[in-house]
Scaffold this motif. Sequence first.
Motif, PDB file in Angstrom:
ATOM      1  N   UNK A   1      42.215  57.034  35.535  1.00  0.00           N
ATOM      2  CA  UNK A   1      42.459  56.644  36.923  1.00  0.00           C
ATOM      3  C   UNK A   1      43.595  55.620  36.970  1.00  0.00           C
ATOM      4  N   UNK A   2      44.545  55.836  37.869  1.00  0.00           N
ATOM      5  CA  UNK A   2      45.684  54.916  37.999  1.00  0.00           C
ATOM      6  C   UNK A   2      45.384  53.930  39.129  1.00  0.00           C
ATOM      7  N   UNK A   3      45.305  52.635  38.785  1.00  0.00           N
ATOM      8  CA  UNK A   3      44.994  51.591  39.758  1.00  0.00           C
ATOM      9  C   UNK A   3      46.196  50.668  39.884  1.00  0.00           C
ATOM     10  N   UNK A   4      46.776  50.613  41.080  1.00  0.00           N
ATOM     11  CA  UNK A   4      47.899  49.698  41.323  1.00  0.00           C
ATOM     12  C   UNK A   4      47.371  48.405  41.930  1.00  0.00           C
ATOM     13  N   UNK A   5      47.826  47.289  41.406  1.00  0.00           N
ATOM     14  CA  UNK A   5      47.564  45.975  42.015  1.00  0.00           C
ATOM     15  C   UNK A   5      48.901  45.536  42.602  1.00  0.00           C
ATOM     16  N   UNK A   6      48.955  45.416  43.916  1.00  0.00           N
ATOM     17  CA  UNK A   6      50.232  45.108  44.571  1.00  0.00           C
ATOM     18  C   UNK A   6      50.700  43.705  44.179  1.00  0.00           C
ATOM     19  N   UNK A   7      51.915  43.644  43.666  1.00  0.00           N
ATOM     20  CA  UNK A   7      52.486  42.397  43.171  1.00  0.00           C
ATOM     21  C   UNK A   7      53.466  41.836  44.193  1.00  0.00           C
ATOM     22  N   UNK A   8      53.071  40.763  44.869  1.00  0.00           N
ATOM     23  CA  UNK A   8      54.008  40.096  45.771  1.00  0.00           C
ATOM     24  C   UNK A   8      53.955  38.583  45.527  1.00  0.00           C
ATOM     25  N   UNK A   9      53.628  38.230  44.288  1.00  0.00           N
ATOM     26  CA  UNK A   9      53.617  36.823  43.897  1.00  0.00           C
ATOM     27  C   UNK A   9      52.373  36.066  44.329  1.00  0.00           C
ATOM     28  N   UNK A  10      51.315  36.779  44.731  1.00  0.00           N
ATOM     29  CA  UNK A  10      50.084  36.110  45.176  1.00  0.00           C
ATOM     30  C   UNK A  10      49.289  35.613  43.980  1.00  0.00           C
ATOM     31  N   UNK A  11      48.490  34.590  44.206  1.00  0.00           N
ATOM     32  CA  UNK A  11      47.602  34.076  43.150  1.00  0.00           C
ATOM     33  C   UNK A  11      46.453  35.046  42.916  1.00  0.00           C
ATOM     34  N   UNK A  12      45.566  34.754  42.007  1.00  0.00           N
ATOM     35  CA  UNK A  12      44.329  35.469  41.647  1.00  0.00           C
ATOM     36  C   UNK A  12      44.540  36.857  41.048  1.00  0.00           C
ATOM     37  N   UNK A  13      45.784  37.204  40.731  1.00  0.00           N
ATOM     38  CA  UNK A  13      46.061  38.551  40.233  1.00  0.00           C
ATOM     39  C   UNK A  13      45.434  38.757  38.851  1.00  0.00           C
ATOM     40  N   UNK A  14      45.550  37.754  37.982  1.00  0.00           N
ATOM     41  CA  UNK A  14      44.993  37.902  36.630  1.00  0.00           C
ATOM     42  C   UNK A  14      43.487  38.049  36.659  1.00  0.00           C
ATOM     43  N   UNK A  15      42.812  37.311  37.536  1.00  0.00           N
ATOM     44  CA  UNK A  15      41.355  37.436  37.573  1.00  0.00           C
ATOM     45  C   UNK A  15      40.944  38.827  38.049  1.00  0.00           C
ATOM     46  N   UNK A  16      41.756  39.447  38.925  1.00  0.00           N
ATOM     47  CA  UNK A  16      41.483  40.829  39.344  1.00  0.00           C
ATOM     48  C   UNK A  16      41.678  41.766  38.149  1.00  0.00           C
ATOM     49  N   UNK A  17      42.762  41.574  37.398  1.00  0.00           N
ATOM     50  CA  UNK A  17      43.006  42.408  36.212  1.00  0.00           C
ATOM     51  C   UNK A  17      41.858  42.288  35.205  1.00  0.00           C
ATOM     52  N   UNK A  18      41.417  41.043  34.964  1.00  0.00           N
ATOM     53  CA  UNK A  18      40.318  40.831  34.003  1.00  0.00           C
ATOM     54  C   UNK A  18      39.032  41.491  34.497  1.00  0.00           C
ATOM     55  N   UNK A  19      38.776  41.389  35.811  1.00  0.00           N
ATOM     56  CA  UNK A  19      37.560  41.997  36.379  1.00  0.00           C
ATOM     57  C   UNK A  19      37.589  43.514  36.192  1.00  0.00           C
ATOM     58  N   UNK A  20      38.759  44.118  36.380  1.00  0.00           N
ATOM     59  CA  UNK A  20      38.892  45.576  36.166  1.00  0.00           C
ATOM     60  C   UNK A  20      38.676  45.921  34.689  1.00  0.00           C
ATOM     61  N   UNK A  21      39.253  45.102  33.806  1.00  0.00           N
ATOM     62  CA  UNK A  21      39.096  45.340  32.363  1.00  0.00           C
ATOM     63  C   UNK A  21      37.628  45.283  31.952  1.00  0.00           C
ATOM     64  N   UNK A  22      36.871  44.335  32.540  1.00  0.00           N
ATOM     65  CA  UNK A  22      35.439  44.237  32.227  1.00  0.00           C
ATOM     66  C   UNK A  22      34.700  45.510  32.645  1.00  0.00           C
ATOM     67  N   UNK A  23      35.240  46.209  33.653  1.00  0.00           N
ATOM     68  CA  UNK A  23      34.638  47.473  34.104  1.00  0.00           C
ATOM     69  C   UNK A  23      35.189  48.685  33.332  1.00  0.00           C
ATOM     70  N   UNK A  24      36.132  48.417  32.417  1.00  0.00           N
ATOM     71  CA  UNK A  24      36.685  49.498  31.598  1.00  0.00           C
ATOM     72  C   UNK A  24      37.928  50.157  32.191  1.00  0.00           C
ATOM     73  N   UNK A  25      38.598  49.487  33.127  1.00  0.00           N
ATOM     74  CA  UNK A  25      39.803  50.046  33.768  1.00  0.00           C
ATOM     75  C   UNK A  25      40.987  49.120  33.532  1.00  0.00           C
ATOM     76  N   UNK A  26      42.175  49.687  33.688  1.00  0.00           N
ATOM     77  CA  UNK A  26      43.390  48.865  33.584  1.00  0.00           C
ATOM     78  C   UNK A  26      44.120  48.933  34.917  1.00  0.00           C
ATOM     79  N   UNK A  27      44.412  47.779  35.489  1.00  0.00           N
ATOM     80  CA  UNK A  27      45.188  47.722  36.727  1.00  0.00           C
ATOM     81  C   UNK A  27      46.648  47.464  36.404  1.00  0.00           C
ATOM     82  N   UNK A  28      47.549  48.178  37.084  1.00  0.00           N
ATOM     83  CA  UNK A  28      48.991  47.992  36.865  1.00  0.00           C
ATOM     84  C   UNK A  28      49.518  47.091  37.971  1.00  0.00           C
ATOM     85  N   UNK A  29      50.048  45.938  37.584  1.00  0.00           N
ATOM     86  CA  UNK A  29      50.626  44.998  38.550  1.00  0.00           C
ATOM     87  C   UNK A  29      52.021  45.492  38.903  1.00  0.00           C
ATOM     88  N   UNK A  30      52.258  45.829  40.183  1.00  0.00           N
ATOM     89  CA  UNK A  30      53.535  46.456  40.530  1.00  0.00           C
ATOM     90  C   UNK A  30      53.925  46.239  41.987  1.00  0.00           C
TER      91      UNK A  30
END
Length: 193
Positions: A1-30
């Motif tokens: 599954x391809x998951x995009x995390x919209x990158x516009x310089x907002x905070x909390x992006x890494x914690x979202x990525x880590x939360x996805x990783x804990x669920x077994x997914x990888x989010x692409x910051x873009x």
Amino acid sequence: MKIAIIDYGAGNVQSVQFALERLGYKGILTADADLIYSSDKVIFPGVGQASSAMNTIKEYGLDSVIPELKQPVLGICLGMQLLCQYSEEANTECLGIFDTAVMRFSEKVKIPQIGWNMVTDLKSDLFLGIADKQYMYFVHSYYVPVIPQSIATTYYDAVFASAIQKDNFYGVQFHPEKSGEAGACILNNFLNL
């Protein structure tokens, strides 16, 4: 599954990525429109200030991309607020997907609201397996009033919409990535929509 995390310089992006990783997914910051359009799921995170966030979103051309998305989109905190018409924060015109204004809490309460608060009136597959009156983690000074598209409410100063949904667009005012098991369950439900 391809998951995009919209990158516009907002905070909390890494914690979202880590939360996805804990669920077994990888989010692409873009911020790449083609990558966002072609993703199965899109997460629109946000910690920051509405007008500077909208300026960056416009600068990247994402103000025309986000409203056109057809796959499930999850706005988190400021991301949810930016899906609305307008924010009282620096009188900001937002993306206009939800026809409502984002309001500031009154001076009667401590601003920002920081910490755990109860989420009730749950209506959506986003909340499968979540008990009513579940506590979630919030950090915000502005809120979305209760609207017909509310799928959860919370009380702080007044009752407000802690989650909203219109078609493929979902928004949560709380931070599922910081809300323990219940938050992980909501993220997993979103990924399974």
